[in-house]
Design a protein around this motif. Structure first.
Motif, PDB file in Angstrom:
ATOM      1  N   ARG A 117      -8.428  -7.629  -2.588  1.00  0.00           N
ATOM      2  CA  ARG A 117      -7.324  -8.053  -1.722  1.00  0.00           C
ATOM      3  C   ARG A 117      -7.755  -7.982  -0.256  1.00  0.00           C
ATOM      4  NH1 ARG A 117      -2.465  -8.707  -4.116  1.00  0.00           N
ATOM      5  NH2 ARG A 117      -2.210  -7.909  -6.241  1.00  0.00           N
ATOM      6  N   VAL A 118      -7.002  -8.630   0.603  1.00  0.00           N
ATOM      7  CA  VAL A 118      -7.269  -8.590   2.034  1.00  0.00           C
ATOM      8  C   VAL A 118      -7.242  -7.134   2.494  1.00  0.00           C
ATOM      9  CG1 VAL A 118      -6.411  -9.208   4.316  1.00  0.00           C
ATOM     10  CG2 VAL A 118      -6.340 -10.886   2.477  1.00  0.00           C
ATOM     11  N   GLY A 119      -8.296  -6.726   3.193  1.00  0.00           N
ATOM     12  CA  GLY A 119      -8.379  -5.353   3.684  1.00  0.00           C
ATOM     13  C   GLY A 119      -9.133  -4.419   2.765  1.00  0.00           C
ATOM     14  N   GLN A 120      -9.329  -4.819   1.507  1.00  0.00           N
ATOM     15  CA  GLN A 120     -10.052  -3.987   0.569  1.00  0.00           C
ATOM     16  C   GLN A 120     -11.557  -4.238   0.665  1.00  0.00           C
ATOM     17  OE1 GLN A 120      -8.331  -4.832  -3.303  1.00  0.00           O
ATOM     18  NE2 GLN A 120      -6.935  -3.101  -3.140  1.00  0.00           N
ATOM     19  N   SER A 121     -12.342  -3.255   0.218  1.00  0.00           N
ATOM     20  CA  SER A 121     -13.802  -3.369   0.236  1.00  0.00           C
ATOM     21  C   SER A 121     -14.368  -3.022  -1.134  1.00  0.00           C
ATOM     22  CB  SER A 121     -14.408  -2.434   1.293  1.00  0.00           C
ATOM     23  OG  SER A 121     -13.972  -2.785   2.585  1.00  0.00           O
ATOM     24  N   TYR A 122     -15.539  -3.573  -1.415  1.00  0.00           N
ATOM     25  CA  TYR A 122     -16.250  -3.268  -2.661  1.00  0.00           C
ATOM     26  C   TYR A 122     -17.744  -3.348  -2.371  1.00  0.00           C
ATOM     27  CZ  TYR A 122     -17.904  -3.417  -7.480  1.00  0.00           C
ATOM     28  OH  TYR A 122     -18.546  -3.142  -8.649  1.00  0.00           O
ATOM     29  N   LYS A 123     -18.502  -2.367  -2.886  1.00  0.00           N
ATOM     30  CA  LYS A 123     -19.937  -2.346  -2.645  1.00  0.00           C
ATOM     31  C   LYS A 123     -20.683  -2.983  -3.811  1.00  0.00           C
ATOM     32  CE  LYS A 123     -23.794   0.572  -1.242  1.00  0.00           C
ATOM     33  NZ  LYS A 123     -24.229   1.904  -0.811  1.00  0.00           N
ATOM     34  N   LEU A 124     -21.317  -4.112  -3.531  1.00  0.00           N
ATOM     35  CA  LEU A 124     -22.175  -4.754  -4.519  1.00  0.00           C
ATOM     36  C   LEU A 124     -23.516  -4.027  -4.561  1.00  0.00           C
ATOM     37  CD1 LEU A 124     -21.553  -8.551  -3.818  1.00  0.00           C
ATOM     38  CD2 LEU A 124     -20.820  -7.273  -5.827  1.00  0.00           C
ATOM     39  N   LYS A 125     -24.103  -3.955  -5.734  1.00  0.00           N
ATOM     40  CA  LYS A 125     -25.394  -3.289  -5.892  1.00  0.00           C
ATOM     41  C   LYS A 125     -26.377  -4.197  -6.621  1.00  0.00           C
ATOM     42  CE  LYS A 125     -23.336   1.345  -6.135  1.00  0.00           C
ATOM     43  NZ  LYS A 125     -23.187   2.571  -6.961  1.00  0.00           N
ATOM     44  N   VAL A 126     -27.632  -4.112  -6.238  1.00  0.00           N
ATOM     45  CA  VAL A 126     -28.694  -4.827  -6.937  1.00  0.00           C
ATOM     46  C   VAL A 126     -29.336  -3.851  -7.920  1.00  0.00           C
ATOM     47  CG1 VAL A 126     -30.890  -6.024  -6.723  1.00  0.00           C
ATOM     48  CG2 VAL A 126     -29.120  -6.379  -5.008  1.00  0.00           C
TER      49      VAL A 126
ATOM     50  N   ALA B 130      -1.627  -6.384  -0.780  1.00  0.00           N
ATOM     51  CA  ALA B 130      -0.510  -5.924  -1.605  1.00  0.00           C
ATOM     52  C   ALA B 130       0.671  -5.555  -0.720  1.00  0.00           C
ATOM     53  CB  ALA B 130      -0.937  -4.727  -2.442  1.00  0.00           C
ATOM     54  N   GLU B 131       1.830  -6.047  -1.083  1.00  0.00           N
ATOM     55  CA  GLU B 131       3.032  -5.738  -0.324  1.00  0.00           C
ATOM     56  C   GLU B 131       3.533  -4.357  -0.684  1.00  0.00           C
ATOM     57  OE1 GLU B 131       5.956  -8.695  -0.867  1.00  0.00           O
ATOM     58  OE2 GLU B 131       4.760 -10.317  -0.014  1.00  0.00           O
ATOM     59  N   LYS B 132       4.041  -3.661   0.316  1.00  0.00           N
ATOM     60  CA  LYS B 132       4.601  -2.350   0.075  1.00  0.00           C
ATOM     61  C   LYS B 132       5.884  -2.481  -0.713  1.00  0.00           C
ATOM     62  CE  LYS B 132       5.712   1.892   2.555  1.00  0.00           C
ATOM     63  NZ  LYS B 132       5.828   2.520   3.872  1.00  0.00           N
ATOM     64  N   PRO B 133       6.039  -1.715  -1.812  1.00  0.00           N
ATOM     65  CA  PRO B 133       7.247  -1.845  -2.624  1.00  0.00           C
ATOM     66  C   PRO B 133       8.502  -1.609  -1.815  1.00  0.00           C
ATOM     67  CG  PRO B 133       5.647  -0.377  -3.658  1.00  0.00           C
ATOM     68  CD  PRO B 133       5.141  -0.675  -2.297  1.00  0.00           C
ATOM     69  N   SER B 134       9.490  -2.453  -2.027  1.00  0.00           N
ATOM     70  CA  SER B 134      10.750  -2.308  -1.308  1.00  0.00           C
ATOM     71  C   SER B 134      11.518  -1.136  -1.884  1.00  0.00           C
ATOM     72  CB  SER B 134      11.583  -3.586  -1.417  1.00  0.00           C
ATOM     73  OG  SER B 134      11.821  -3.881  -2.765  1.00  0.00           O
ATOM     74  N   SER B 135      12.410  -0.555  -1.078  1.00  0.00           N
ATOM     75  CA  SER B 135      13.205   0.574  -1.537  1.00  0.00           C
ATOM     76  C   SER B 135      14.175   0.118  -2.608  1.00  0.00           C
ATOM     77  CB  SER B 135      13.961   1.188  -0.353  1.00  0.00           C
ATOM     78  OG  SER B 135      14.755   0.206   0.268  1.00  0.00           O
ATOM     79  N   SER B 136      14.615   1.048  -3.432  1.00  0.00           N
ATOM     80  CA  SER B 136      15.519   0.713  -4.522  1.00  0.00           C
ATOM     81  C   SER B 136      16.822   0.172  -3.979  1.00  0.00           C
ATOM     82  CB  SER B 136      15.805   1.962  -5.365  1.00  0.00           C
ATOM     83  OG  SER B 136      14.595   2.484  -5.865  1.00  0.00           O
TER      84      SER B 136
ATOM     85  N   THR C 104       2.565   7.491  -9.146  1.00  0.00           N
ATOM     86  CA  THR C 104       1.548   6.689  -8.464  1.00  0.00           C
ATOM     87  C   THR C 104       1.891   6.580  -6.980  1.00  0.00           C
ATOM     88  OG1 THR C 104       1.208   5.396 -10.473  1.00  0.00           O
ATOM     89  CG2 THR C 104       0.374   4.461  -8.392  1.00  0.00           C
ATOM     90  N   PRO C 105       0.983   6.993  -6.095  1.00  0.00           N
ATOM     91  CA  PRO C 105       1.282   6.919  -4.658  1.00  0.00           C
ATOM     92  C   PRO C 105       1.369   5.477  -4.186  1.00  0.00           C
ATOM     93  CG  PRO C 105      -1.022   7.473  -5.010  1.00  0.00           C
ATOM     94  CD  PRO C 105      -0.364   7.502  -6.356  1.00  0.00           C
ATOM     95  N   GLU C 106       2.193   5.265  -3.168  1.00  0.00           N
ATOM     96  CA  GLU C 106       2.317   3.926  -2.607  1.00  0.00           C
ATOM     97  C   GLU C 106       1.010   3.566  -1.899  1.00  0.00           C
ATOM     98  OE1 GLU C 106       5.644   3.725  -0.045  1.00  0.00           O
ATOM     99  OE2 GLU C 106       7.128   3.878  -1.653  1.00  0.00           O
ATOM    100  N   PRO C 107       0.613   2.283  -1.936  1.00  0.00           N
ATOM    101  CA  PRO C 107      -0.637   1.875  -1.280  1.00  0.00           C
ATOM    102  C   PRO C 107      -0.575   2.097   0.224  1.00  0.00           C
ATOM    103  CG  PRO C 107       0.659  -0.043  -1.940  1.00  0.00           C
ATOM    104  CD  PRO C 107       1.315   1.156  -2.562  1.00  0.00           C
ATOM    105  N   THR C 108      -1.700   2.550   0.780  1.00  0.00           N
ATOM    106  CA  THR C 108      -1.758   2.767   2.222  1.00  0.00           C
ATOM    107  C   THR C 108      -1.731   1.423   2.945  1.00  0.00           C
ATOM    108  OG1 THR C 108      -3.103   4.744   1.861  1.00  0.00           O
ATOM    109  CG2 THR C 108      -3.103   3.810   4.084  1.00  0.00           C
ATOM    110  N   PRO C 109      -0.829   1.260   3.908  1.00  0.00           N
ATOM    111  CA  PRO C 109      -0.771  -0.037   4.602  1.00  0.00           C
ATOM    112  C   PRO C 109      -2.060  -0.320   5.357  1.00  0.00           C
ATOM    113  CG  PRO C 109       0.562   1.632   5.732  1.00  0.00           C
ATOM    114  CD  PRO C 109       0.153   2.224   4.423  1.00  0.00           C
TER     115      PRO C 109
END
Length: 393
Positions: free
Chosen positions: A45-54, A109-115, A150-155
């Motif tokens: 997702r936008v803002g996320q990172s992943y390390k590719l390895k050879v 990822a959008e932050k979940p709205s309150s109930s 499950t903790p809410e995703p960090t903005p």
């Protein structure tokens, strides 16, 4: 005699078969041990990172590249970062082999709205109220582990907003955000990597206090081992490597750069040289002579960095005392313009670094300044200090 001949032919055939099988297995094993990416397809997702390895056996330095940097960037260490929604292709070249990974970047990822609030209706007089039985909680079996919610995703921080410029080697973990900070920038390098060179004296003064700065390099000076080592040392010490083009003419000078294509070509020429040396994909730009206009802004494709503290240290008549006096006037969020080519500047920095440390200031690079203050940097904007500017339309 005939039986003996048959036996010899049969034995020879078996030996040949075993030899072929052994060579085939060895060849397959050799191919399997060759380099390959741990991922052929990647979704982030936008803002996320992943390390590719050879994986596998190989020799030499891996060269990483993204075909769409606005969608996904890749660092010299193979760290892929989602920048905006779309698809990109990451390639890794090593030992004469090119490997590819197809990257899909989804929206953050959008932050979940309150109930939602439940509104209870009051029964009318004609309605008979039926009491709702209170449900009894089912007994929890002995030995069942507690279920952690499950903790809410960090903005996503503002400085990593969609479309913002993020330096490949950005690290602000060392910065105390509660303390004031200023950015030192040094133009016109490299000048060399000997211990007595002005550039290395400046780097040494900063290193004693674990401070960082931005070094804006003129790429026509790159090439010799002495010059290259200065840049690589600056990178290893945590300093920001930045683009100062390959020459000294102002990008806003239409006699030299007649159109946007010429401006873009000059910036790309210098970017490519710096990238090949450092492995960093992109750089902020300090335009020569601070020359900029709408033509430059529309065709630079990276943030333009100006300043609001000018020491005039490039003039022969400027003394060390003048540089110190002017720079001491810097306040939180300011950007200071200096040159690593001047003796008086090196001497001034050796005095200024401990001074600002004693005042409780941190000296940082430009990209660190903006990230620590959570301010995004956008392509085409001209920044004189750490102040927010909306994306250029």
């Amino acid at each position: 005699m005939r039986r003996t001949l048959v036996k010899r032919v049969t034995a020879s055939a078996l030996a040949l078969l075993l030899f072929c099988e052994t060579n085939v297995l060895t060849d397959v094993s050799s191919q399997a041990a060759g380099p390959k990416l741990n991922k052929k397809n990647l979704t982030i997702r936008v803002g996320q990172s992943y390390k590719l390895k050879v994986k596998g056996k190989y020799k030499g330095k891996i060269k990483w590249k993204s075909n769409k940097k606005k969608v996904a960037t890749v660092s010299s260490k193979g760290i892929v970062k989602g920048k905006s929604k779309g698809k990109a292709k990451i390639t890794a070249k090593v030992a004469g082999k090119t490997m590819k990974c197809n990257v899909t970047v989804k929206a953050a990822a959008e932050k979940p709205s309150s109930s939602p609030t439940i509104v209870q209706q009051t029964a009318t007089p004609t309605e008979q109220a039926v009491p709702t039985p209170t449900p009894t909680a089912a007994p929890v079996p002995t030995g069942t582990p507690d279920i952690t919610p499950t903790p809410e995703p960090t903005p996503t921080p503002a400085y990593m907003a969609e479309g913002a410029f993020v330096y490949d080697k950005l690290d602000i973990s060392w910065i105390d955000k509660s303390k004031p900070m200023i950015a030192f920038t040094f133009d016109d390098g490299p000048v060399g990597s000997s211990d007595t060179s002005y550039s290395m004296r400046i780097q040494k003064a900063l290193k004693e206090y674990n401070f960082h700065a931005t070094f804006n390099y003129v790429t026509s000076k790159i090439g010799s081992e002495d010059m290259n080592n200065e840049i690589l040392t600056a990178m290893e010490n945590g300093h920001e490597i930045a683009n100062h083009t390959s020459q000294w003419s102002s990008l806003s000078d239409t006699k030299v750069f007649a159109d946007g294509e010429a401006v873009a070509a000059e910036i790309e020429k210098a970017r490519k040289s710096l990238s090949e040396l450092t492995g960093i994909s992109d750089f902020t730009l300090r335009p020569p002579n601070l020359g900029q206009n709408d033509l430059v802004k529309d065709n630079c494709n990276v943030p333009l960095i100006g300043c609001n503290i000018i020491s005039n240290d490039w003039e022969d008549s400027t003394t060390k005392e003048h540089i110190v006096e002017v720079t001491k006037g810097a306040k939180d969020g300011d950007i200071v313009l200096l040159h690593e080519t001047m003796k008086n500047t090196a001497e001034a920095v050796e005095e200024l670094v401990p001074y600002f440390a004693e005042q409780g200031y941190q000296i940082v690079s430009v990209v660190e300044l903006f990230a620590a203050k959570d301010i995004p940097l956008y392509a085409g904007n001209y920044y004189n200090k750490a102040e927010y500017m909306p994306p250029r339309k």
